[in-house]
Design a protein around this motif. Structure first.
Motif, mmCIF file in Angstrom:
data_model
loop_
_atom_site.group_PDB
_atom_site.id
_atom_site.type_symbol
_atom_site.label_atom_id
_atom_site.label_comp_id
_atom_site.label_asym_id
_atom_site.label_seq_id
_atom_site.Cartn_x
_atom_site.Cartn_y
_atom_site.Cartn_z
ATOM 1 N N GLY A 1 8.042 0.816 3.941
ATOM 2 C CA GLY A 1 6.954 0.960 4.902
ATOM 3 C C GLY A 1 6.362 2.356 4.898
ATOM 4 N N ILE A 2 7.230 3.361 4.824
ATOM 5 C CA ILE A 2 6.745 4.742 4.772
ATOM 6 C C ILE A 2 6.038 5.014 3.448
ATOM 7 N N ARG A 3 6.613 4.490 2.370
ATOM 8 C CA ARG A 3 6.033 4.728 1.040
ATOM 9 C C ARG A 3 4.616 4.174 0.949
ATOM 10 N N HIS A 4 4.368 3.016 1.566
ATOM 11 C CA HIS A 4 3.063 2.360 1.437
ATOM 12 C C HIS A 4 2.183 2.557 2.679
ATOM 13 N N ARG A 5 2.605 3.412 3.571
ATOM 14 C CA ARG A 5 1.820 3.663 4.781
ATOM 15 C C ARG A 5 0.418 4.158 4.407
ATOM 16 N N LEU B 1 4.686 -8.731 -2.946
ATOM 17 C CA LEU B 1 4.935 -9.817 -3.885
ATOM 18 C C LEU B 1 5.834 -9.345 -5.030
ATOM 19 N N ALA B 2 5.595 -8.128 -5.512
ATOM 20 C CA ALA B 2 6.428 -7.590 -6.586
ATOM 21 C C ALA B 2 7.869 -7.394 -6.112
ATOM 22 N N SER B 3 8.041 -7.031 -4.839
ATOM 23 C CA SER B 3 9.384 -6.796 -4.304
ATOM 24 C C SER B 3 10.217 -8.073 -4.246
ATOM 25 N N MET B 4 9.541 -9.227 -4.246
ATOM 26 C CA MET B 4 10.288 -10.487 -4.224
ATOM 27 C C MET B 4 11.112 -10.683 -5.492
ATOM 28 N N ALA B 5 10.729 -10.002 -6.553
ATOM 29 C CA ALA B 5 11.468 -10.116 -7.812
ATOM 30 C C ALA B 5 12.606 -9.108 -7.916
ATOM 31 N N THR C 1 19.670 -8.774 -2.254
ATOM 32 C CA THR C 1 18.689 -9.707 -1.692
ATOM 33 C C THR C 1 18.148 -9.202 -0.368
ATOM 34 N N VAL C 2 19.040 -8.730 0.487
ATOM 35 C CA VAL C 2 18.620 -8.212 1.791
ATOM 36 C C VAL C 2 17.721 -6.992 1.609
ATOM 37 N N VAL D 1 9.935 -6.135 1.156
ATOM 38 C CA VAL D 1 8.771 -6.994 1.366
ATOM 39 C C VAL D 1 8.208 -6.786 2.772
ATOM 40 N N ALA D 2 9.108 -6.769 3.764
ATOM 41 C CA ALA D 2 8.659 -6.574 5.144
ATOM 42 C C ALA D 2 8.002 -5.211 5.324
ATOM 43 N N GLY D 3 8.565 -4.188 4.699
ATOM 44 C CA GLY D 3 7.979 -2.856 4.812
ATOM 45 C C GLY D 3 6.602 -2.770 4.191
ATOM 46 N N CYS D 4 6.445 -3.401 3.026
ATOM 47 C CA CYS D 4 5.135 -3.390 2.362
ATOM 48 C C CYS D 4 4.082 -4.111 3.196
ATOM 49 N N TRP D 5 4.444 -5.265 3.737
ATOM 50 C CA TRP D 5 3.458 -6.090 4.423
ATOM 51 C C TRP D 5 3.230 -5.701 5.878
ATOM 52 N N PHE D 6 4.283 -5.295 6.562
ATOM 53 C CA PHE D 6 4.176 -5.076 8.004
ATOM 54 C C PHE D 6 4.472 -3.640 8.436
#
Length: 296
Positions: free
Chosen positions: A219-223, A235-239, A274-275, A281-286
């Motif tokens: 989240g901080i990285r993509h703020r 989406l990339a983080s899902m992999a 996995t966690v 993913v949550a950090g990137c999106w939200f």
């Protein structure tokens, strides 16, 4: 404390249990031989005073809000530190008696930022061992030459002062160390600065902390990034799970002394990978939400 400035200031954010802090301070006390040491305990729990007591004038307790994150607590202490060298550990890091002297010597030899690897002192449960391997395998001795972890690192204070604006942003140490490296200052691990990591948590607590840190980091990285970029990153983080698991396993394998722990740890390492990916993913999106202040 005498009237002169300390040789070394040690920043300790206090977010875990009083027993953890007591062990941490006892180890620092043993490292004080022939040194003027200042320890800055930044107290988010409100109970550090009871742990420190009246017999440790070399420890300063700085109150913090329950909403303060560990990066914010570190920054608070950076502004207060008086030593020519400022080190950062965590309240569950146990330094050996030679650590403080070695930290000072390493900086006085001309380096600006040094740190040490970590070895595991919490080995009573499989969750303890797997969580440590999943988080800190790159820092298992020998860890010479890699970028040091943020919980066993020391800075020349005059250099750190030039980057306080970066530290004030509330990001993790990767942002500070990245800014240093862009200016040609390379933080490195040294064998003589290795320290013990002693944190006992339940499997659920480890799982929660893995998610929170991953969400905070991403989240901080993509703020401030454009929405399309954040969606693509999520989406990339899902992999990531197989990638993260491979990194964990291959790193532990290179540290040959820990290979025998891999078979039993693999299911938990896969779970933590996995966690961690879900958190990213949550950090990137939200965004980071309140994850940063909940990291222990």
């Amino acid at each position: 404390m005498t009237g002169r400035d300390p040789d070394l200031s040690v920043v300790v954010p206090f977010v875990n249990q009083p027993a953890d802090l007591a062990d941490c301070l006892a180890a620092l006390d043993a490292a004080r031989s022939e040194l003027e040491l200042e320890v800055l305990v930044v107290d988010r729990r409100g109970t550090a005073g009871a742990v420190v007591g009246a017999g440790a004038p070399w420890v300063r307790v700085l109150p913090a809000s329950g909403a303060d994150s560990i990066p914010e607590m570190r920054f608070r202490a950076f502004r207060e530190a008086r030593g020519a060298i400022v080190a950062v550990i965590e309240d569950h890091v146990i330094v050996p008696p030679t650590w403080a002297r070695a930290m000072i010597d390493a900086i006085e030899e001309g380096r600006d930022v040094v740190g040490g690897g970590l070895y595991n002192l919490a080995t009573s449960t499989l969750a303890d061992r797997a969580a440590f391997l999943g988080e800190y395998a790159p820092f298992l001795p020998p860890a010479d030459g890699v970028r040091p972890p943020g919980n066993n690192v020391g800075y020349r204070r005059a250099v750190l002062a030039r980057y306080l604006e970066v530290a004030a942003e509330g990001g993790w140490e990767n942002r500070l160390h990245g800014a240093l490296e862009r200016d040609g200052i390379t933080p490195v691990c040294l064998a003589e600065l290795a320290a013990g990591h002693k944190l006992h948590l339940s499997l659920w607590a480890y799982t929660s902390q893995r998610y929170l840190f991953s969400r905070s980091w991403a989240g901080i990285r993509h703020r401030g990034a454009p929405l399309a970029q954040r969606i693509a990153a999520g989406l990339a983080s899902m992999a990531l799970p197989p990638v993260l698991l491979w990194r964990m396993v291959s790193t532990v394998w290179r540290k040959s002394g820990h290979r025998r722990e891999l078979p039993r740890s693999l299911p938990l390492l896969a779970w933590f990978a996995t966690v961690g990916a879900v958190g990213e993913v949550a950090g990137c999106w939200f965004g980071p939400g309140d994850a940063t202040r909940r990291v222990q």
